[in-house]
Write an enzyme that holds these catalytic residues in place. Structure first.
Site, PDB file in Angstrom:
ATOM      1  N   GLN A  49      90.977 101.505   7.901  1.00  0.00           N
ATOM      2  CA  GLN A  49      90.143 101.934   6.788  1.00  0.00           C
ATOM      3  C   GLN A  49      88.837 101.157   6.761  1.00  0.00           C
ATOM      4  OE1 GLN A  49      91.452 103.400   3.383  1.00  0.00           O
ATOM      5  NE2 GLN A  49      93.230 104.285   4.405  1.00  0.00           N
ATOM      6  N   ASP A  83      92.234 103.498   0.879  1.00  0.00           N
ATOM      7  CA  ASP A  83      92.629 102.310   0.123  1.00  0.00           C
ATOM      8  C   ASP A  83      91.978 102.324  -1.253  1.00  0.00           C
ATOM      9  OD1 ASP A  83      94.117 101.340   2.168  1.00  0.00           O
ATOM     10  OD2 ASP A  83      92.816  99.648   2.653  1.00  0.00           O
ATOM     11  N   ASP A  85     103.083 101.838   2.127  1.00  0.00           N
ATOM     12  CA  ASP A  85     102.397 101.836   3.416  1.00  0.00           C
ATOM     13  C   ASP A  85     102.540 100.501   4.145  1.00  0.00           C
ATOM     14  OD1 ASP A  85     100.875 103.111   5.334  1.00  0.00           O
ATOM     15  OD2 ASP A  85      98.960 102.522   4.467  1.00  0.00           O
TER      16      ASP A  85
END
Ligand SMILES: *[C@@H]1O[C@H](CO)[C@@H](O)[C@H](O)[C@H]1NC(C)=O
Ligand SMILES: *[C@@H]1O[C@H](CO)[C@@H](O)[C@H](O)[C@H]1NC(C)=O
Length: 424
Positions: free
Chosen positions: A138, A173, A316
């Site tokens: 990310q 996120d 996650d």
């Protein structure tokens, strides 16, 4: 021979006592049946029968888990004062203390008023260089500060009220989840985590003048002429940028970078990220399977983390990093996605292994009745931050009751002597 008889008789007595306790417990809980909880829309039909058992315990949860525990008051005071500690401290000293910090209890200084100034320094220190963080899935920036310390910066991707739908690991996120997780960890006394705050940086004044060429190559002007970043990472796409707000600033979570060597492990309870079922999802005896290859200490650690992840709904954590034989709570950005969802299977390490460290249990018992989120709110107010909507705070409290219920389920199944472990 007579010894055998004596043994048999003792066993008989033991069973008798056990039955007594069982009936006493059953009668007692039925006697003060609290109002039923709404069973949330969880897929009970696919769910293992253990979910039904846990919900049964939730319906008969002893009243102390819904009331405040007075014993927490002094701990709360200490936490609040450490977050409120004077900010007029020499920043150089704070960084020096942080770098020299060596402790088996916490990754960073937490005692003697060190925390407030440290968070202040993370929020305000001058940035000397900005780059894309290496690796990662990310968009994440790396700040090098004037004093050579490093911060990760995870930019805001959503509004606080946005609800992330889809699977438990869906979406970008959440920067507020990172900071919320840090405060939650502090309240739960999990100190193997990096300090994190909300920070706003001005793109033209604080990023552009000190951006590396690599970062500049991943910045684009949008149609109205603002400089936006799409970054460099596994999922980064040129059409999925982070843009400044109307003040020219990007908000994000600034997380102190840990300059340490970690060993990375795959989580035994990781998800498949496809429709394929993992072993832990189909095998009720999964814990037995892994207990040959993992120490009890590590399993207790994984159980702690499962509780932590369940409270924020981070599904996650496919891998974990070890430092000094303890799991570091890194990457907590996948929490706070949907306040209406409680994916109970994040608790699989707890309900499958049914062990919990005594110290975690003691702390959990102290934070009942709304105190957990009240404390997080108080700490974030002191830092001038709003970390989550009221729905998310309520959800965390609702999930805490489910954690209690799951522990009750384990006690009901194995007895507290088997569940609570001293080691750790
Ligand atoms: C960006 O483009 C990709 C394809 O390259 C697409 O899958 C994705 O949905 C797009 N994202 C947005 C926000 O439009
Ligand atoms: C460009 O970015 C600015 C600042 O975030 C934003 O206000 C504007 O809506 C964006 N324009 C387009 C066309 O995306």
């Amino acid at each position: 021979m007579s010894l055998n008889y004596a043994f048999g008789f003792s066993l008989f007595l033991l069973i008798l006592v056990g039955l007594n306790i069982y009936f006493f417990y059953t009668l007692n809980t039925v006697g003060r049946r609290p109002s039923n909880f709404n069973v949330p829309s969880i897929k009970l039909d696919y769910a293992p029968s253990v979910f039904k058992d846990i919900y049964e315990y939730l319906n008969y949860l002893p009243i102390q888990y819904k009331n405040k525990n007075q014993k927490f008051t002094s701990i709360q005071k200490n936490l609040i004062s450490s977050f409120n500690s004077s900010q007029n401290v020499n920043t150089k000293n704070i960084w020096r203390d942080t770098e020299m910090w060596a402790s088996d209890e916490s990754l960073f200084p937490v005692e003697n008023g060190a925390l407030g100034p440290l968070l202040h320094a993370i929020r305000t220190s001058q940035i000397a260089l900005v780059d894309n963080a290496p690796k990662g899935t990310q968009l994440k920036l790396l700040f090098l500060l004037e004093g050579k310390q490093k911060l990760y910066f995870k930019p805001k991707r959503y509004q606080m009220t946005d609800v992330i739908r889809g699977n438990i690991y869906a979406g970008f996120d959440r920067h507020n989840s990172e900071v919320f997780a840090y405060y939650l960890a502090m309240v739960l006394n999990f100190k193997w985590i990096a300090p994190s705050v909300i920070r706003r940086i001005h793109v033209d004044r604080e990023i552009v003048p000190v951006a590396t060429m690599g970062l500049k190559r991943t910045m684009v002007k949008n149609e109205s002429g603002s400089l936006c970043i799409y970054g460099k990472c596994f999922y980064c796409k040129i059409n999925e940028t982070v843009c400044p707000n109307d003040k020219g600033e990007i908000e994000g979570a600034a997380i102190l970078y840990l300059d340490k060597q970690f060993r990375v492990h795959k989580s035994p309870w990781r998800r498949s990220y496809s429709s394929r079922k993992m072993d832990w999802e189909t095998d009720n005896d999964f814990c037995k399977k892994i207990s040959g290859s993992l120490s009890q200490k590590r399993i207790l650690n994984l159980v702690d983390i499962a509780i932590f992840d369940f409270l924020i709904q981070n599904g996650d954590r496919h891998r974990y990093e070890i430092y000094k034989d303890k799991i570091v709570l890194l990457d907590n950005g996948k929490g706070l996605g949907n306040p209406a969802v409680d994916e109970l299977d994040i608790l699989a390490p707890l309900y499958q292994c049914c062990i919990l460290s005594q110290s975690t249990w003691q702390r959990l018992e102290l934070v009942s009745g709304g105190v957990l989120t009240d404390t997080i709110k108080l700490m974030s107010v002191l830092q001038g931050e709003v970390l989550a909507t009221e729905e998310h705070y309520k959800a965390v409290e609702r999930r805490l009751l489910k954690v209690y219920a799951t522990i009750q389920y384990c006690i009901g199944k194995y007895g507290s002597a088997k569940v609570f472990k001293d080691l750790y």
